[in-house]
Design an enzyme around this catalytic site. Structure first.
Site, PDB file in Angstrom:
ATOM      1  N   SER A 213       0.680  -0.957   0.032  1.00  0.00           N
ATOM      2  CA  SER A 213      -0.010  -0.601   0.165  1.00  0.00           C
ATOM      3  C   SER A 213       0.722   1.250  -0.196  1.00  0.00           C
ATOM      4  CB  SER A 213      -1.231   0.232   1.350  1.00  0.00           C
ATOM      5  OG  SER A 213      -1.673   0.891   1.937  1.00  0.00           O
ATOM      6  N   ASN A 214       0.527   2.322  -0.793  1.00  0.00           N
ATOM      7  CA  ASN A 214       1.144   3.480  -0.829  1.00  0.00           C
ATOM      8  C   ASN A 214       0.606   4.468   0.516  1.00  0.00           C
ATOM      9  OD1 ASN A 214       2.197   2.882  -3.728  1.00  0.00           O
ATOM     10  ND2 ASN A 214       1.054   3.860  -4.815  1.00  0.00           N
TER      11      ASN A 214
END
Ligand SMILES: Cc1ncc(COP(=O)(O)O)c(C=O)c1O
Length: 302
Positions: free
Chosen positions: A68-69
């Protein structure tokens, strides 16, 4: 410490495509080395409003998948703001493997505590949120993807005098906060296009609830759903970097840009249109994507 707005103007670069359409990209990915693109703006007011309440035991808790960014950005924002962070990570199998995952390793190095939960537990995030709020009453709990009203307010900072000069504003869409902010704060004569990377039928309504405007269109960016990396798209990303010296990643911006190129070929945009797409960052994900591609003996993102 409060998050600060950047001191330098974010560049808007032309992508010369040799058509009667002018295509530009706004490089929000350059905003901060670790909290890049839309993530910076989605966290900006979340973190700053929280700090202004002077919490006795500051703590930021959020949710995300292994690459996840958002997890990466929250860990870095916590570090910059001096607030400890906790990431609730989907997939208990990662418990003993997080060192092999560049995103999780980066988060840990930023001091983020990681708690791994099963996919079933993750699906019931509301319950988890309730539980966590009781356990950490002073904590700021940021939803998955960071989308909430403060996030939408922060996206306003991606728009300025220069962005008023475009007919179309384009962004990739995950949880919808970014497009909601663009839709809410753009000019009345501008068209907003969102390139969906998630197959979620409720997205349009969720976005509408945040923006209360109907000036946006959602287009499926295709390529087989969220998190799927497509070989043709990898080729596109590599060619694009070669030609324009702009890196894209395979989950959001690469898919959006390939679809925009297809739409230009399909004459979607009227002649002489000025089209601006936002580079929403996420380049940290390339390393993890390449590990996966390498394992599967596929071409890498260069
Ligand atoms: C690189 C990138 N682009 C676009 C998005 C989509 O943003 P949103 O979830 O606000 O729709 C995300 C998710 O935050 C992202 O990481």
């Amino acid at each position: 410490m409060l998050l600060q707005p950047p001191t330098e103007t974010i560049p808007i670069q032309e992508i010369p495509i040799g058509k009667n359409i002018k295509l530009f990209i706004k490089r929000e990915d350059l905003i901060h080395p670790q909290i890049s693109g839309n993530k910076y703006w989605k966290l900006f007011y979340n973190v700053n409003h929280y700090l202004e309440t002077n919490p006795e035991n500051p703590y930021i808790i959020t949710f995300g998948g292994a690459f996840s960014n958002h997890i990466s950005a929250v860990s870095a924002a916590g570090n910059v703001a001096g607030i400890p962070t906790l990431g609730i990570i989907r997939g208990e199998e990662l418990q003993n493997k997080w060192r092999d995952n560049p995103t999780l390793l980066f988060a840990k190095r930023n001091g983020m505590n990681l708690k791994f939960v099963t996919r079933e537990e993750y699906r019931h995030k509301e319950k988890l949120t309730e539980f966590l709020q009781q356990e950490f009453p002073d904590a700021l709990i940021v939803p998955e993807g960071g989308t909430n009203e403060d996030a939408v307010e922060g996206i306003k900072m991606m728009l300025n005098e220069q962005t008023k000069d475009f007919d179309y504003l384009c962004t990739a869409v995950g949880t919808g906060g970014t497009i909601a902010g663009i839709s809410k704060f753009c000019e009345d004569n501008q068209n907003v296009i969102g390139f969906k990377v998630v197959d979620d039928a409720s997205l349009e309504n969720k976005i509408f609830e945040l923006t209360l405007k109907r000036n946006f269109n959602l287009i499926d960016s295709g390529f087989g759903g969220y998190g799927k990396i497509n070989d043709e798209n990898v080729r596109f990303i590599n060619d694009f970097k070669d030609k324009y010296n702009i890196p894209l990643e395979p989950i959001y911006t690469g898919k959006m840009m390939q679809r925009i190129f297809e739409m230009i070929e399909e004459d979607y945009f009227p002649e002489n249109s000025r089209v601006l797409c936002f580079h929403t960052g996420g380049l940290q994900g390339i390393e993890g994507a390449n590990l996966l591609l390498e394992k599967q003996n596929r071409n890498l993102i260069i």
